[in-house]
Design an enzyme around this catalytic site. Sequence first.
Site, mmCIF file in Angstrom:
data_model
loop_
_atom_site.group_PDB
_atom_site.id
_atom_site.type_symbol
_atom_site.label_atom_id
_atom_site.label_comp_id
_atom_site.label_asym_id
_atom_site.label_seq_id
_atom_site.Cartn_x
_atom_site.Cartn_y
_atom_site.Cartn_z
ATOM 1 N N GLU A 140 -21.546 99.455 53.579
ATOM 2 C CA GLU A 140 -21.440 100.418 52.601
ATOM 3 C C GLU A 140 -20.030 101.382 52.886
ATOM 4 O O GLU A 140 -19.597 101.928 51.746
ATOM 5 C CB GLU A 140 -22.648 101.523 52.568
ATOM 6 C CG GLU A 140 -22.785 102.742 53.530
ATOM 7 C CD GLU A 140 -23.857 103.473 53.276
ATOM 8 O OE1 GLU A 140 -23.502 104.791 53.195
ATOM 9 O OE2 GLU A 140 -24.958 103.101 52.748
ATOM 10 N N GLU B 99 -32.243 90.549 35.854
ATOM 11 C CA GLU B 99 -33.288 90.216 34.459
ATOM 12 C C GLU B 99 -32.507 90.057 33.190
ATOM 13 O O GLU B 99 -33.387 89.934 32.347
ATOM 14 C CB GLU B 99 -33.867 91.697 34.426
ATOM 15 C CG GLU B 99 -35.001 91.965 35.880
ATOM 16 C CD GLU B 99 -35.670 93.351 35.694
ATOM 17 O OE1 GLU B 99 -35.081 94.287 35.092
ATOM 18 O OE2 GLU B 99 -36.761 93.602 36.384
#
Length: 309
Positions: A122, A91
């Site tokens: 992860e 963004e």
Amino acid sequence: MTAYAELRAQLDTLTTEAFRPELADIDRLSTLDLARTMNAEDATVPAAVAAQLPRIADAIDAIAARMARGGRLVHAGAGTAGRMGVLDASECPPTFNTDPADVVGLIAGGPSAMVRAVEGAEDSTELAREDLTALAIGPYDTVIGISASGRTPYAVGAVTFARSRGALTVGLACNAGSALAAAADHGIEVVVGPELLTGSTRLKAGTAQKLVLNLISTITMIRLGKTYGNLMVDMRSTNDKLRARARRIVALATGAPDEEIEAALTATGGEVKNAILVVLGGVDGPEAARLLAASQGHLRPALADARTR
């Protein structure tokens, strides 16, 4: 003790994984009561973030100082935490006209992990090292490791490796006493407590991560001169809605009539910040660009300089 037993023992100590007996019958509630219960849980998150504001502010000042010297901001996490980082990074270009390489979101397992879990990603500190090595992380950069538990190997590994390269590091976790915060220059632990659904850290923990990342990226960009007051003067006009918003921003900043706004935007190639300087500073497009370059992109000092000429 097996590896799984050891991990389970670790999870048993985390507040984000705690079981809440008082919520054991929520599936019997009406939909409205469920919504009220969940909304009440979410309402506690801003207070948990507020408790960390001094630490967040210190981190922002350090990040902005490095970015002003050409450094990058890199978010690194797995699962929901990684997605929050990618969202925040993606963004920044349309909002602040940053180069996509300036704010980067890394998610364990790569882009496909945005929509589907990548098994084992992860748990890999080596994967974090590889991802950051590919970016050539260095002393002017900042790496924010994001993990609800504060123990995720990818996030801890990212911070540890980045710090070894001289980068500034921030550890954003949702449990106190986390390994992630301890590994970073700036530890931020937003303790949101047990989730409505046991262990579902896309809920309060994810909301907390979004709020903190909003604070960090937005205020950093304000410090870098990407705004004029509360106006997004560095926004990128890539569609009709944003082009209309650009004209509205120039109007709000200057009070000029539409004809003058259009002329200023034409003279500056559509650059909102430059157009404001043309209108308020009484300069042409090239001079506006020169003044902004001299002020490192900060509109207020450029405007003051224009008005003294």
